[in-house]
Design a protein around this motif. Structure first.
Motif, PDB file in Angstrom:
ATOM      1  N   ASP A  29      -0.418   9.697  -2.691  1.00 23.92           N
ATOM      2  CA  ASP A  29       0.695   8.679  -2.897  1.00 23.92           C
ATOM      3  C   ASP A  29       1.822   9.156  -3.611  1.00 23.92           C
ATOM      4  N   SER A  86      -2.089   8.352   9.020  1.00 23.14           N
ATOM      5  CA  SER A  86      -1.386   7.477   8.583  1.00 23.14           C
ATOM      6  C   SER A  86      -0.383   7.579   7.391  1.00 23.14           C
ATOM      7  N   ASP A  88       3.694   6.237   5.317  1.00 22.77           N
ATOM      8  CA  ASP A  88       4.725   5.106   5.378  1.00 22.77           C
ATOM      9  C   ASP A  88       5.798   6.252   5.355  1.00 22.77           C
ATOM     10  N   TRP A 139      10.963   0.751   4.596  1.00 21.64           N
ATOM     11  CA  TRP A 139       9.538   1.578   4.861  1.00 21.64           C
ATOM     12  C   TRP A 139       8.878   1.008   6.246  1.00 21.64           C
ATOM     13  N   THR A 140       8.219   1.921   6.976  1.00 19.69           N
ATOM     14  CA  THR A 140       7.591   1.449   8.094  1.00 19.69           C
ATOM     15  C   THR A 140       6.362   2.261   7.953  1.00 19.69           C
ATOM     16  N   ASN A 141       4.771   1.781   8.311  1.00 23.92           N
ATOM     17  CA  ASN A 141       3.642   2.255   8.363  1.00 23.92           C
ATOM     18  C   ASN A 141       3.414   2.734   9.738  1.00 23.92           C
ATOM     19  N   TYR A 142       3.180   3.994   9.821  1.00 23.94           N
ATOM     20  CA  TYR A 142       2.591   4.574  11.220  1.00 23.94           C
ATOM     21  C   TYR A 142       1.129   5.071  11.263  1.00 23.94           C
ATOM     22  N   SER A 143       0.386   4.732  12.186  1.00 17.26           N
ATOM     23  CA  SER A 143      -0.990   5.374  12.151  1.00 17.26           C
ATOM     24  C   SER A 143      -1.099   5.859  13.678  1.00 17.26           C
ATOM     25  N   ASN A 186       2.142   7.463   0.809  1.00 19.31           N
ATOM     26  CA  ASN A 186       0.806   6.757   1.241  1.00 19.31           C
ATOM     27  C   ASN A 186       0.129   7.495   2.366  1.00 19.31           C
TER      28      ASN A 186
END
Length: 222
Positions: A29, A86, A88, A139-143, A186
């Motif tokens: 992080d 994953s 951000d 901010w966009t989260n990707y997995s 993250n």
């Protein structure tokens, strides 16, 4: 075997599956600097540009790179060679720069640097790119689930199958030619269980169903 023993065996199966399914191989992080990265290239820890007073630190870059700029110091490995990565991602538009190609890239490599495959980036059509990172100023989260057993994870003539791997990030030199406008936070790499684990889970479910039916029939006959 008594019903309680069947249930105990099944609980053991589920417990084993749960542990396997939740194995985190790497997490970051950036609140403690860049101690988990080597080399760090032009990577720097900065305040979150969307809320500089929040105390949240994130990764950015002071320069542009190619072939990987910042690498995890230690490799990660799962026997299945299937991983979920994953993170951000944020890109902030610079006046006069293209809005869809600010240069953030994520890849895996067998060295620092080494044979590598990019799994996410901001250029559509880039060879081997699994996911295109969108530019929306937030901010966009990707997995992303990746399978290093496949032919996709071959760079030149070197296969990554069975190799410990490093995560690598960069602000790509072939993008908008402006450094410092992409950010990561993250980050986590998780091991996906081997297919045999899923078979074991299904076997356990079948065992529970059999034991339940057997117990019910025994009670009815009594």
């Amino acid at each position: 075997m008594k019903y309680s023993n069947y249930l105990g065996a099944l609980i053991a199966v589920f417990a084993s599956f749960s542990v396997q399914a939740s194995t985190t191989l790497f997490s970051e992080d950036f609140e403690s600097g860049l101690g988990q990265w080597n080399p760090v290239g032009t990577g720097v820890v900065v305040a979150d540009p969307t809320n500089p007073l929040s105390g949240n630190d994130v990764l950015s870059f002071t320069g542009l790179g190619s072939g990987g700029d910042i690498f995890t110091a230690n490799p990660f490995f799962a026997p299945s060679q299937i991983y979920t990565v994953s993170f951000d991602y944020l890109s902030v538009e610079t006046p006069g720069a293209p809005t869809a190609d600010l240069g953030g890239f994520v890849g895996i490599s067998d060295g620092k640097p080494g044979s590598h495959t990019w799994i996410a980036g901001t250029q559509t059509g880039y060879p081997g790119l699994n996911v295109v990172l969108t530019h929306n100023g937030a901010w966009t989260n990707y997995s992303i689930t990746i399978d290093a057993n496949t032919a996709l994870f071959v760079y030149g003539s070197t296969s990554m199958n069975g190799m410990p791997l490093h995560l690598m990030l960069e602000d790509f030199v072939g993008s908008d030619v402006i450094a410092g406008n992409v950010y990561f936070d993250n980050i986590a790499v998780t091991a996906v269980p081997e297919p045999e684990m899923y078979a074991l889970l299904l076997a356990g479910l079948g065992l529970l169903g059999f034991a339940t039916r057997y117990r019910r029939n025994s009670c009815e006959q009594a």
